[in-house]
Design an enzyme around this catalytic site. Structure first.
Site: not given
Ligand code: 8X3
Length: 252
Positions: A9, A13, A153, A157, A184, A186, A188, A190
């Site tokens: 990846g 990011g 998700y 994790k 926490g 970030v 990007t 995401f």
């Molecule tokens: C991503 C961070 O805060 O969206 O792993 O869970 S959060």
């Protein structure tokens, strides 16, 4: 740092942040993501900025056969991977568990869990043979506790934490080290992916708080990687100052 680092990846990011940080410290990089163009551009940029030697290795980490073939076809001088950064990962959707989209769950499970496992399975045996290696998994604060709209998700994790802990146990009698970094907020791409391309909604996540960047997480990864050989940074939880848990954030 005279090491060869494989980053999954890597084209955006946290992955791109790690590529920059490790390159700036003299590492050579094997860059992976699905995008040949983005990887080639990144390799070019790192070569110009730091004179970094990069090997561009585009494939979809979820494609186990492609991953095996890519690693198999690495030129001899690139086969000795010292650090594996399992960074590729994503969240899609914020549905309730009983209402979610099963195809999206599968993409998250395949990428965040199964691809991380297959990369680990492919790379770690060589590290054991050479008596040298470090696996850095990018987990998440989401793995510590579930939050609304994050069920699957968060589960993936939590799996990254269990897989990191399990691998550390399995490697306890070797010089290899295993680190789970749990970021926490970030900022990007995401959240854009999480909200299925809704940029306004994604921007809103980071409004009113100075979120971390991919470069901040890269600092943490480099700290773990450059620690003395007797020191194993097992896990790091890192978040913005105005964040306290996966759900408690103070926005101004
Ligand atoms: C991503 C961070 O805060 O969206 O792993 O869970 S959060």
């Amino acid at each position: 740092m005279n090491k060869t680092v494989l980053i999954t990846g890597a084209s955006s990011g946290i992955g791109a942040g790690c590529a920059n940080k490790f390159a700036s410290q003299g590492a050579r990089l094997i860059l992976n993501s699905r995008s040949t163009d983005k990887l080639t551009a990144l390799a070019q940029e790192l070569m110009e900025k730091y004179g970094t030697e990069c090997y561009v290795m585009p494939f979809d980490v979820c494609d186990r056969k492609a991953a095996a073939a890519a690693l198999e076809s690495l030129p001899e001088e690139w086969k000795t991977i010292d650090i594996l950064i399992n960074n590729a990962g994503l969240a899609i959707g914020v549905d309730k568990e009983h209402e979610g989209n099963i195809d999206e769950w599968e993409i998250m499970i395949d990428t965040n869990i199964k691809a991380l496992l297959s990369m680990t399975r492919l790379v770690v045996p060589g590290m054991i043979e050479r008596g040298c290696g470090h696996i850095i998994n990018i987990g998440s604060i989401a793995g510590d506790a579930a939050y609304p709209g994050g069920s699957v998700y968060c589960a993936t994790k939590a799996a990254v934490k269990a897989l990191s802990d399990g691998l550390r146990i399995d490697l306890v009698d070797t010089p290899l080290r295993v680190t789970n970094i749990k970021p926490g907020l970030v900022e990007t791409n995401f959240s854009v992916v999480r909200f299925r391309g809704d940029k306004d909604r994604a921007d809103n996540v980071y409004k009113g708080i100075k979120a971390l960047t991919g470069d901040d997480i890269a600092e943490v990864a480099y700290f773990a990687a450059s620690a003395p050989a007797h020191m194993q940074v097992a896990e790091i939880l890192v978040m913005p100052t105005y964040q306290a848990t996966g759900t408690i954030v103070s926005k101004k």
